[in-house]
Design an enzyme around this catalytic site. Structure first.
Site, PDB file in Angstrom:
ATOM      1  N   VAL A  69       0.854  -1.184   0.000  1.00 26.33           N
ATOM      2  CA  VAL A  69       0.000   0.000   0.000  1.00 26.33           C
ATOM      3  C   VAL A  69       0.889   1.232   0.000  1.00 26.33           C
ATOM      4  CG1 VAL A  69      -1.727   1.332   1.272  1.00 26.33           C
ATOM      5  CG2 VAL A  69      -1.892  -1.171   1.196  1.00 26.33           C
ATOM      6  N   ALA A 114       4.393   4.197   3.042  1.00 26.72           N
ATOM      7  CA  ALA A 114       3.941   2.959   2.419  1.00 26.72           C
ATOM      8  C   ALA A 114       4.109   1.830   3.415  1.00 26.72           C
ATOM      9  CB  ALA A 114       4.733   2.661   1.149  1.00 26.72           C
ATOM     10  N   LYS A 115       3.568   0.680   3.078  1.00 27.15           N
ATOM     11  CA  LYS A 115       3.753  -0.522   3.892  1.00 27.15           C
ATOM     12  C   LYS A 115       3.480  -1.740   3.037  1.00 27.15           C
ATOM     13  CE  LYS A 115       4.880  -1.428   8.224  1.00 27.15           C
ATOM     14  NZ  LYS A 115       5.898  -0.686   8.997  1.00 27.15           N
ATOM     15  N   GLY A 116       4.143  -2.841   3.353  1.00 21.08           N
ATOM     16  CA  GLY A 116       3.918  -4.082   2.627  1.00 21.08           C
ATOM     17  C   GLY A 116       3.749  -5.231   3.583  1.00 21.08           C
TER      18      GLY A 116
END
Length: 423
Positions: A69, A114-116
């Site tokens: 995201v 962001a992040k994953g």
């Protein structure tokens, strides 16, 4: 420690992203943002879901789901960790991406948020399976990451080795690109000080809060919930700065020593046995007892939601330093603030990691390595300045530090969006 922590925001019936938005809306009200600005700043720019067909060692196929995201990039490339965890669903990843936007803005590094994540329990994977999964994920998201686009980093159940695999897989596709991730091994372009950055940053912020309260470090007792990378380095740094660390916990349980733990001995015992429990010269307590200890400072440094309506009334610490992301739920946060507890919020307290990630990224671009002394000195300077700015905003608006930190972060992203002509 409860292996199945209550989800972020559970006490208000919220999903993780809704809980983040709860705090966002508080700050947006203070800033009197327009409805269009609220929508622009809160809705992620991109949400990617990928299917990962993992061939297991026994020849069977497991299909896993991964996410990335990208929340906001108005201030610079997207930046955020990558977690491999059963709870890493889209809503949690979305919430953490949003927090990264505000975190990078609070400490004024030129990144977005962001992040994953991959929904997987890494305990069920062999090392070879973990490497194959990492490479599958890297190829699946390769079109949306890069040194000037989106730079992942370690998070829960990922580490420098996972970052090394990402660098190798990505570099096979585009050429040598160590700047595609941070938190790498030093041998592959990592930065001195990155491992200890988040835990050290917590204590840098604590120093400011203790000084503001007129307390003395050598008389300040500390309990640390969680003894992974963040908690163990926070413990070492706290001991180095003469705080009295009386309790700590990990997945195996908690330990207590009224006169102060020997942190070096505790780490040595943990390295040898896999847990801090059973270390010589300490008493065993439960995680619930640790949270309720009569200490000056509590550092929740493990997972989200550990301080919530079911236990908030037992908390006796006067200062809470959020080493983990969202360890205090919204209702618990309100209860503690009304009781005069100082909470140094996650988007400030644990921003040491992304700050030194920024330094690593700069070194990769420059092809020049900084000394550890320079890294740690710059970290201390940036976090001290950030804390003081947040404190001044808290005083100006007569709000807790969390609301003030969100005000600082949102205001900077809002201004960048206006200057770019987006608003």
């Amino acid at each position: 420690m409860d292996p199945h922590p209550l989800p972020l925001g559970h006490d208000l019936g919220m999903k993780p992203f809704e809980a983040v938005q709860y705090f966002f809306d508080e700050a947006a009200d203070i800033l009197e943002l327009s409805e269009s600005a609220r929508q622009l700043l809160s809705i992620p720019k991109r949400e990617l879901r990928v299917e990962l067909p993992l061939r297991r060692d026994d020849g069977t196929l497991s299909v896993l789901i991964g996410y990335r995201v990208q929340h906001d990039n108005s201030r610079g490339p997207y930046k955020g960790g990558l977690r491999f965890h059963p709870s890493a669903d889209l809503d949690e990843v979305r919430a953490l991406a949003s927090l990264m936007t505000w975190k990078t803005a609070v400490v004024d590094v030129p990144f977005g948020g962001a992040k994953g994540g991959i929904e997987v329990d890494t305990a069920t994977l062999s090392r070879a399976e973990l490497q194959r999964l990492t490479r599958l994920y890297t190829r699946a998201i390769a079109d949306v990451i890069g040194p000037t686009t989106d730079i992942p980093a370690p998070d829960m159940a990922t580490n420098a080795q996972v970052m090394a695999w990402i660098v190798d897989e990505y570099s096979q596709m585009v050429g040598h690109a160590p700047g595609v991730v941070t938190g790498k091994p030093i041998e592959l372009g990592g930065s001195p000080g990155r491992n200890e950055a988040t835990g050290t940053g917590c204590i840098v912020c604590l120093d400011q809060a203790v000084a503001h309260a007129g307390m003395k470090r050598e008389r300040t007792t500390v309990a640390i919930q969680g003894f992974g990378n963040v908690g163990s380095w926070a413990a070492r740094e706290a001991q180095e700065r003469n705080y009295v660390v009386v309790a700590a916990s990990d997945v195996g349980g908690a330990v207590y020593c009224r006169g102060g733990l020997d942190i070096d001995q505790l780490i040595e015992h943990s390295d040898a046995t896999g847990s801090i429990t059973g270390a010589p010269g300490v008493d065993s307590i439960t995680n619930e007892e640790l949270v309720a200890l009569d200490v000056d400072v509590l550092i929740p440094a493990a997972v989200a939601g550990v301080i919530n309506p079911s236990n908030v009334d037992t908390v006796r610490a006067s200062i809470i330093v959020e080493g983990a992301n969202a360890p205090v739920t919204p209702r618990a946060d309100a209860a503690l603030a009304s009781g005069g507890v100082t909470i140094i919020p996650d988007i400030l307290a644990n921003a040491g990691g992304v700050t030194v990630s920024y330094f690593e990224w700069v070194q990769n671009i420059q092809r020049f390595r900084w000394s550890r002394q320079r890294v740690m000195g710059e970290l201390e300077s940036m976090l001290t300045s950030s804390y003081r700015l947040v404190r001044s905003r808290a005083d100006k608006h007569d709000v807790p530090l969390r609301a003030a930190a969100f005000v600082v972060g949102i205001d900077r992203v809002h201004e960048a969006s206006k200057l770019r002509g987006i608003l």
